[in-house]
Design a protein around this motif. Structure first.
Motif, mmCIF file in Angstrom:
data_model
loop_
_atom_site.group_PDB
_atom_site.id
_atom_site.type_symbol
_atom_site.label_atom_id
_atom_site.label_comp_id
_atom_site.label_asym_id
_atom_site.label_seq_id
_atom_site.Cartn_x
_atom_site.Cartn_y
_atom_site.Cartn_z
ATOM 1 N N LEU A 169 0.629 -5.892 -9.147
ATOM 2 C CA LEU A 169 0.163 -4.624 -10.355
ATOM 3 C C LEU A 169 1.131 -4.015 -9.847
ATOM 4 C CD1 LEU A 169 -2.434 -4.473 -12.186
ATOM 5 C CD2 LEU A 169 -0.697 -5.205 -13.254
ATOM 6 N N ALA A 170 2.690 -3.516 -9.695
ATOM 7 C CA ALA A 170 3.499 -2.387 -9.299
ATOM 8 C C ALA A 170 3.058 -0.667 -10.428
ATOM 9 C CB ALA A 170 4.410 -3.009 -8.920
ATOM 10 N N VAL A 171 3.483 0.214 -9.205
ATOM 11 C CA VAL A 171 3.061 1.480 -10.080
ATOM 12 C C VAL A 171 4.921 2.536 -8.984
ATOM 13 C CG1 VAL A 171 2.534 4.147 -10.224
ATOM 14 C CG2 VAL A 171 0.901 1.736 -9.821
ATOM 15 N N PRO A 172 5.508 2.581 -10.224
ATOM 16 C CA PRO A 172 6.824 3.251 -10.024
ATOM 17 C C PRO A 172 6.613 4.788 -8.808
ATOM 18 C CG PRO A 172 6.928 2.372 -11.736
ATOM 19 C CD PRO A 172 5.208 2.430 -11.953
ATOM 20 N N ILE A 173 6.796 4.404 -7.476
ATOM 21 C CA ILE A 173 6.994 5.555 -7.175
ATOM 22 C C ILE A 173 9.118 6.018 -6.769
ATOM 23 C CG2 ILE A 173 7.085 6.580 -4.628
ATOM 24 C CD1 ILE A 173 4.102 4.900 -4.645
ATOM 25 N N GLU A 174 9.212 6.847 -7.022
ATOM 26 C CA GLU A 174 11.197 7.397 -7.312
ATOM 27 C C GLU A 174 11.788 5.843 -7.159
ATOM 28 O OE1 GLU A 174 10.950 8.651 -2.907
ATOM 29 O OE2 GLU A 174 10.088 11.082 -3.772
ATOM 30 N N LEU A 178 5.300 0.686 -5.422
ATOM 31 C CA LEU A 178 3.495 0.666 -4.303
ATOM 32 C C LEU A 178 2.925 -0.237 -5.349
ATOM 33 C CD1 LEU A 178 1.997 1.101 -2.488
ATOM 34 C CD2 LEU A 178 0.489 2.790 -4.282
ATOM 35 N N ALA A 179 3.223 -1.209 -4.612
ATOM 36 C CA ALA A 179 2.322 -2.845 -5.498
ATOM 37 C C ALA A 179 1.078 -3.269 -4.959
ATOM 38 C CB ALA A 179 2.862 -4.018 -5.007
ATOM 39 N N LEU A 180 -0.348 -3.565 -5.048
ATOM 40 C CA LEU A 180 -1.299 -4.078 -4.918
ATOM 41 C C LEU A 180 -0.518 -5.724 -5.540
ATOM 42 C CD1 LEU A 180 -4.181 -4.114 -3.558
ATOM 43 C CD2 LEU A 180 -5.095 -3.845 -5.728
ATOM 44 N N GLU A 181 -1.163 -6.637 -4.679
ATOM 45 C CA GLU A 181 -0.742 -8.126 -5.202
ATOM 46 C C GLU A 181 -1.943 -9.373 -4.203
ATOM 47 O OE1 GLU A 181 4.035 -7.643 -4.226
ATOM 48 O OE2 GLU A 181 3.013 -8.529 -2.547
ATOM 49 N N VAL A 182 -1.745 -10.402 -5.145
ATOM 50 C CA VAL A 182 -2.951 -11.299 -5.169
ATOM 51 C C VAL A 182 -2.136 -12.459 -4.025
ATOM 52 C CG1 VAL A 182 -4.810 -12.852 -4.789
ATOM 53 C CG2 VAL A 182 -4.903 -10.265 -6.295
#
Length: 210
Positions: A169-174, A178-182
């Motif tokens: 899941l990725a969260v937009p930053i500018e 930012l992404a948390l990946e498996v």
């Protein structure tokens, strides 16, 4: 007329290059991994814990698809139960392998509710082994640790190639995210000459843009 046309083309080129440069991104990957061995000759093997750290360069191909080369340090290997000594005693043997990996991934981003994006990853990872250690444990206590070259072990291959797949899941930053990946990786080649014993690892990483 020719000079004006040239000036117009240069201006358009610079205007297009700006958004492309803005979309490309650099960042680091930091995380945790659980590695083991798979293959027809990997008997009684359990997972061992390690770390993953590296950097990536993300180059968009379309609005939802990117190519992502990486440079990564990854701990791999596995652990098993052995019997040694006189009288024989049960020991835990850990084979600690460290690789300099060069993943080349395709990265797809699919919008989902909440302003986040579902990330899908697939690709291949060639790697060069830069470390190899063997450690013996008795009752949870380390009793001996050596490099692979200092003990009478099978020949350990100096390189590996693995297939990689993952999601996150990725969260937009500018202008990045930012992404948390498996990720799951599985080697194509045996790590030694003892038989079919291949690297296998699952990692949990945080992708942090610069």
């Amino acid at each position: 007329m020719g000079r004006g046309r040239t000036l117009l083309l240069v201006t358009l080129g610079l205007g297009l290059a700006g958004p492309l440069r803005a979309q490309a991104s650099l960042g680091v990957n930091l995380g945790y991994s659980r590695s083991s061995f798979v293959g027809s000759d990997s008997k009684g093997v359990s997972a061992r814990e390690g770390a993953v750290a590296g950097a990536y360069f993300r180059l968009p191909l379309t609005s939802w698809l990117s190519v992502q080369p990486e440079l990564q340090l990854a701990s791999k290997g596995g652990a098993s139960r052995v019997t040694a000594g006189n009288p024989p005693v049960p020991l835990r043997l850990e084979l600690d392998l460290v690789y300099l990996d060069l993943p080349v991934l395709l990265r797809a981003g699919v919008p989902v509710p909440g302003g986040t994006r579902l990330v899908l990853l697939a690709g291949a990872t060639p790697g060069v082994r830069i470390g190899c250690n063997v450690e013996f444990f008795q009752n949870g206590v380390s009793i001996q640790r050596n490099t692979c070259g200092a003990v009478n072990l099978a020949t350990i291959r100096d390189w590996d190639v693995a297939v990689v797949g993952g999601a996150g899941l990725a969260v937009p930053i500018e202008r990045s995210e930012l992404a948390l990946e498996v990720r799951y990786s599985r080697g194509f080649h045996s790590v030694s000459d003892l038989g079919d014993i291949r690297n296998s690892a699952i990692s949990f990483t945080l992708a942090i843009p610069f």
